[in-house]
Design an enzyme around this catalytic site. Structure first.
Site, PDB file in Angstrom:
ATOM      1  N   ASN A 206       0.910  -1.334  -0.050  1.00 30.15           N
ATOM      2  CA  ASN A 206      -0.030  -0.127  -0.117  1.00 30.15           C
ATOM      3  C   ASN A 206       0.888   1.265   0.183  1.00 30.15           C
ATOM      4  OD1 ASN A 206       0.924   0.251   2.549  1.00 30.15           O
ATOM      5  ND2 ASN A 206      -0.990   0.300   3.609  1.00 30.15           N
TER       6      ASN A 206
ATOM      7  N   LYS B 135      -4.139  -3.380  13.017  1.00 25.95           N
ATOM      8  CA  LYS B 135      -4.814  -3.933  11.988  1.00 25.95           C
ATOM      9  C   LYS B 135      -4.048  -4.651  11.166  1.00 25.95           C
ATOM     10  CE  LYS B 135      -8.714  -1.554  10.444  1.00 25.95           C
ATOM     11  NZ  LYS B 135      -9.359  -0.348   9.896  1.00 25.95           N
TER      12      LYS B 135
ATOM     13  N   TYR C  26       3.010  -2.664  17.699  1.00 27.77           N
ATOM     14  CA  TYR C  26       4.062  -3.551  16.978  1.00 27.77           C
ATOM     15  C   TYR C  26       4.180  -4.888  17.552  1.00 27.77           C
ATOM     16  CZ  TYR C  26       8.096  -4.467  13.972  1.00 27.77           C
ATOM     17  OH  TYR C  26       9.095  -5.186  13.108  1.00 27.77           O
TER      18      TYR C  26
ATOM     19  N   THR D 100      18.154  -5.051  11.049  1.00 26.50           N
ATOM     20  CA  THR D 100      18.706  -5.261   9.818  1.00 26.50           C
ATOM     21  C   THR D 100      18.951  -4.078   9.067  1.00 26.50           C
ATOM     22  OG1 THR D 100      17.395  -7.322   9.610  1.00 26.50           O
ATOM     23  CG2 THR D 100      18.362  -6.253   7.475  1.00 26.50           C
TER      24      THR D 100
END
Ligand code: NAD
Ligand code: UDP
Ligand code: UDP
Length: 447
Positions: free
Chosen positions: A142, A199, A253, A283
């Site tokens: 998105n 969500k 999260y 990372t």
């Protein structure tokens, strides 16, 4: 086979790294490092228009072109070139005339791979690898934190499809493997709209698992070391249950990823979905969004701009950083292995954030000095407030990855940072505002 790149990278045992990936578990993921570099370093090469002067230095487009051709060797034919006009801050884009060569696979070997979040930092590197290997790749994104330009070099290729779609909504496609990466990953990004982050983690993962169930595709989720929260066990093995504040600033999260793992194993138990769970540790690498607020990009961008490096708290908290190619190797290995338990994928080289700031500063100074650049002052390390619930320590126990996947990181943190910083400097002539603009284009692919 020596590398043709001007950048020579040695692995942890001192051997030159000329390729990444392995032929393992019936899936060959090996590609030359130079082929990958040509995609992320200058996938969209920008030259400056003739009339420009930057900080008094005239830029010579012919010299820039020559430098580019030298840098990319035979690969420049597969790259697009654009012209940047600083006087009115505009840019003229070109499109690719040819795509980089990809492997021709027999239909039985060719996978239809769905990569959600494929326009993000990790996703775009995974897409490069899968495309070079000859698979059919569909990216679902998105563009919340990712950008079309990170994969624009594949748009139009017969093996590639880019779909703008929010994973919170159902999606139908036929595929063999799903890498489910869609989720903002940097703390400022995932805290920007915490409800949406939950969500995405819950509904997005539900939908992609429903898709895996219907198509019988193998499903891999990019989980995170954040499932261990502020850990009381160090280093963190996969069977540690974690120490997470369920209502704190990071909960959207951390808890989102925890419930995403719960859903994943629910679908495995209830519906027999073939699942893989990668717990990824910090990372870094090219194409990280330089503005996403994570520590590696913050420090490099600050140091290159001559700004002070902002350490949060007293800098004694630790993190362990892995270079992007090691992560992609680990993800592909895990996907194609039989290991369905969670697997930590990270590098055990642990730094305090204070030490890490000094390392980034030293590497940027070295690169600047090699480029003949003399900054007017040394950047300082300054201290800012520690964000809430910031984990105090983090280091992966990677024994499971070593045993089950025969995987272990090859890049030292210094090598990865040196590659990241030195390539940016080598590919640009002036460490200036324009250079900085271009860092954005190089890292993010012209976002
Ligand atoms: P990123 O922000 O660069 O990429 C995430 C991608 O997901 C972006 O392209 C974004 O636009 C897309 N996305 C976000 N929400 C979406 C939605 N609702 N629908 C469709 N697309 C959506 O982050 P990244 O570093 O590439 O992380 C990729 C994955 O790896 C994430 O799942 C993250 O949790 C995980 N991970 C990354 C790290 C790391 O250090 N990079 C560490 C642990 C876990
Ligand atoms: N789903 C999807 N694509 C598919 C199959 C399912 O997005 O190809 C979604 C579906 O809309 C549902 C979720 O995945 O919201 C879970 O699907 P499942 O079949 O497990 O549940 P059900 O549809 O029976 O509630
Ligand atoms: N951090 C920092 N300065 C910055 C950005 C981050 O000191 O400019 C710290 C942050 O507080 C954390 C560590 O660096 O302790 C790693 O932060 P990042 O956001 O990269 O990842 P995460 O906290 O999710 O591991």
């Amino acid at each position: 086979m020596p590398s043709t790149s001007p950048v020579k990278v040695l692995d942890k045992s001192g051997q030159e790294i000329v390729s990444v990936g392995f032929d393992r578990f019936g899936f060959n993921s090996e590609v030359p490092i130079d082929a990958l570099r040509s995609l992320y370093l200058r996938s969209h090469y920008v030259v400056t228009s003739t009339s420009d002067k930057v900080d008094g230095d005239s830029l010579d487009p012919d010299a820039e072109e020559q430098q580019h051709a030298k840098f990319t060797k035979g690969l420049s034919a597969y790259q697009s070139k654009s012209i940047f006009y600083p006087e009115d801050n505009s840019i003229s884009y070109t499109t690719l005339a040819r795509f980089p060569p990809v492997k021709l696979l027999a239909p039985s070997q060719r996978k239809r791979v769905l990569v959600t979040g494929g326009a993000g930092f990790v996703g775009s590197h995974l897409v490069d690898r899968l495309m070079l290997l000859g698979h059919d790749v569909t990216v679902l994104d998105n563009f919340f934190t990712g950008s079309r330009t990170t994969v624009s070099h594949w748009v139009g290729h017969p093996n590639f499809e880019l779909v703008r779609h929010d994973v919170v909504e159902p999606f139908m496609i036929e595929c063999d493997q799903i890498y489910h990466l869609a989720c903002p990953a940097s703390p400022p990004h995932y805290q920007f709209n915490p409800v949406k982050t939950v969500k995405t983690s819950f509904m997005g993962t539900l939908n992609m698992l429903g898709l895996a169930k219907r198509t019988k595709a193998r499903f891999l989720i990019s989980s995170t070391s954040e499932v261990y929260g502020d850990p009381e066990v160090h280093p963190q093995p996969e069977d540690y249950w974690g120490h997470v504040n369920p209502i704190g600033d990071r909960a959207c999260y951390d808890e989102g990823k925890r419930v995403a793992e719960t859903l994943t194993y629910g679908y495995q138990r209830q519906d027999g979905v073939d699942v893989r769970v990668a717990r990824i540790f910090n990372t870094y690498g090219p194409r990280m969004n330089p503005y996403d607020g994570r520590v590696v990009s913050n420090f490099i961008v600050q140091a290159l701009k001559g700004e002070d490096l902002t350490v949060y708290g007293d800098g004694t908290q630790t993190r362990s950083f892995q270079y992007i190619h090691d992560l992609i190797d680990g993800l592909i290995c895990l996907m194609n292995s039989d290991e369905s338990r969670p697997v930590n994928i990270g590098n055990g080289d642990e730094f305090t954030i204070g030490e890490f700031a000094e390392l980034v500063r030293e590497i940027v100074e070295k690169v600047q000095s090699e480029a003949g650049d003399r900054p007017s002052r040394r950047v300082q390390i300054i201290y800012k407030t520690l964000p809430n619930d910031d984990p105090q320590k983090r280091r992966p126990d990677t024994s499971r990855a070593k045993e089950s996947l025969k995987w272990q990181p090859r890049w030292t943190v210094r090598m990865g940072l040196e590659e990241m910083v030195s390539i940016l400097a080598q590919s640009q002539k002036v460490l200036s505002l324009t250079f900085y603009v271009r860092i954005g284009t190089v890292i993010t692919g012209c976002r």
